[in-house]
Design a protein around this motif. Structure first.
Motif, short mmCIF file in Angstrom:
data_model
loop_
_atom_site.label_atom_id
_atom_site.label_comp_id
_atom_site.label_asym_id
_atom_site.label_seq_id
_atom_site.Cartn_x
_atom_site.Cartn_y
_atom_site.Cartn_z
N UNK A 226 33.52 52.47 39.14
CA UNK A 226 33.82 51.58 40.11
C UNK A 226 34.71 52.32 41.21
N UNK A 227 35.66 53.27 40.96
CA UNK A 227 36.36 54.08 41.65
C UNK A 227 35.57 55.02 42.61
N UNK A 228 34.55 55.45 42.00
CA UNK A 228 33.60 56.31 42.95
C UNK A 228 32.77 55.54 43.97
N UNK A 229 32.20 54.12 43.30
CA UNK A 229 31.45 53.53 44.08
C UNK A 229 32.37 52.97 45.29
N UNK B 225 43.42 56.34 38.94
CA UNK B 225 43.19 57.92 38.89
C UNK B 225 41.92 58.74 39.17
N UNK B 226 40.77 57.91 39.04
CA UNK B 226 39.74 58.29 39.55
C UNK B 226 39.33 58.14 40.96
N UNK B 227 40.34 57.53 41.63
CA UNK B 227 40.08 57.11 43.11
C UNK B 227 40.48 58.13 44.00
N UNK B 228 39.59 58.33 45.06
CA UNK B 228 39.99 59.61 46.10
C UNK B 228 41.15 59.05 47.02
N UNK B 229 42.14 60.01 47.41
CA UNK B 229 43.22 59.39 48.24
C UNK B 229 42.73 59.13 49.58
N UNK B 230 43.53 58.63 50.47
CA UNK B 230 43.48 58.19 51.74
C UNK B 230 42.41 57.53 52.07
N UNK B 231 41.93 56.50 51.69
CA UNK B 231 40.84 55.52 51.86
C UNK B 231 41.16 54.43 52.68
N UNK B 232 42.46 54.27 52.98
CA UNK B 232 42.74 53.20 54.09
C UNK B 232 42.93 51.83 53.35
N UNK B 233 42.44 51.72 52.27
CA UNK B 233 42.20 50.27 51.56
C UNK B 233 43.77 49.98 51.12
N UNK B 234 44.06 48.66 50.93
CA UNK B 234 45.50 48.13 50.28
C UNK B 234 45.03 47.36 49.01
N UNK B 235 45.70 47.45 48.03
CA UNK B 235 45.42 46.76 46.76
C UNK B 235 46.55 46.01 46.41
N UNK B 236 45.88 44.63 46.04
CA UNK B 236 46.96 43.72 45.35
C UNK B 236 46.54 43.74 44.05
#
Length: 336
Positions: A310-313, A155-166
């Motif tokens: 951690x999301x901001x970092x 929820x705190x993470x910015x969009x479109x960072x290009x990362x993929x999460x497992x």
């Protein structure tokens, strides 16, 4: 369930076609077209493929080819020309070699098993044609208290960072759909469950199911195996993270959230050795701090924080990272 691949099969004998049909059926795919390449054993009961006809069936997802070439036999030159045309086409081509097939039942079973494994990987190759893989892949690891913490992070993470999460969450069988629904509502990263040939896409969350063991490929696609995860954790964070460190090296990351036990603490060393990142949720903000605390004890942690911190970092880290260059050396201690 994803639609089966539409495969074209190109062989020089009907005996090979029978073998390939069995393997394709066992991995849940289908053959939409099959043809015989002209050769010394050509049969009249199968259609003989020509270069003109090859253009008409170019909309297939992939080709499965098993042709035995003899350089001193000019009768196989049409087959060589067709194979050359296939290899230059956009559809993936899987070359099978039935000359490896032994005469005994054990050898035959081993050959079919190898072919089935290659067909499973082919699904990922096809999927990559329509979906972009992530620039980097991070594992979100959690157990008790994890869904809430991971939701706060996304929820705190910015969009479109290009990362993929497992997302590797210790859960019982059957809870993945509910978890997917919860995570999809948190932030800008839609969630899906791991499937055969899934692409770890940019700006997505792939939830790892506890039933079937998942293997990550270097091209950021997934292979699902029928056997269960080993060990006492389902799914196993350590197994998946060790796999990710090997395939993605400095493009890999691990964030350990709230949870009971020590799953992830062993494999975080592999991430660190490959110059990836290891982060943990601040134990003071966890429902249960056993997993973050166990990871901290390894001395491999690069950053500690609340899920929002951690999301901001991560946003800062990813925007500053250039994965085409050698990564910078790790700092000697964790930072808050």
């Amino acid at each position: 369930m994803a639609a089966p691949l539409r495969l074209g099969v190109l062989v020089d004998s009907e005996a090979k076609l029978t073998l390939l049909k069995t393997a394709v059926s066992q991995v849940g795919q289908r053959i939409d077209y099959c043809a015989l390449v002209p050769g010394p054993d050509a049969s009249e009961t199968m259609s003989v493929l020509s270069l003109d006809e090859l253009e008409q069936v170019s909309d297939l997802d992939a080709w499965l080819v098993d042709i035995t070439h003899a350089e001193d036999d000019t009768r196989l030159s049409p087959g060589a020309a067709i194979l050359s045309a296939l290899l230059s086409a956009p559809s993936p081509v899987l070359l099978s070699d039935s000359s490896e097939l032994g005469s005994g039942p054990a050898e035959r079973m081993a050959w079919v098993a190898r072919l089935k494994s290659r067909l499973q990987r082919l699904i990922g190759e096809v999927n990559l044609q329509s979906q972009k893989a992530a620039n980097s892949v991070w594992v979100l690891a959690a157990s008790t208290g994890g869904p809430s913490a991971v939701s706060d992070f996304l929820r705190a993470l910015a969009p479109d960072l290009g990362v993929g999460f497992l997302y590797v969450q210790h859960i019982n069988e059957g809870y993945s759909p509910a978890l997917m629904n919860m995570i999809s509502k948190a932030g800008h990263y839609p969630a899906g469950t791991a499937k055969q040939g899934s692409v770890i896409g940019a700006n997505t969350v792939t939830i790892v199911d506890p039933v079937k063991r998942v293997e990550i490929q270097e091209n950021s696609t997934l292979v699902l195996h029928d056997e269960p995860w080993g060990g006492c954790y389902q799914p196993s964070i350590d197994q998946l993270v060790a796999n990710l460190a090997r395939t993605h090296r400095q493009r890999s990351g691990l964030i350990v959230f709230s949870g009971m036990g020590n799953d992830g603490s062993a494999s975080c060393r592999f991430i660190r050795q490959q110059r990836g990142q290891v982060w943990v949720q601040d134990p003071d903000s966890c429902v249960l701090d056993s997993m973050p605390a166990a990871t901290l004890q390894t001395g491999c942690v690069d950053r500690i924080g609340t899920p929002a911190d951690l999301a901001q970092s991560l946003e800062i880290f990813l925007r500053q990272s250039n994965f085409d260059e050698e990564p910078q050396a790790h700092e000697s201690s964790a930072t808050h």
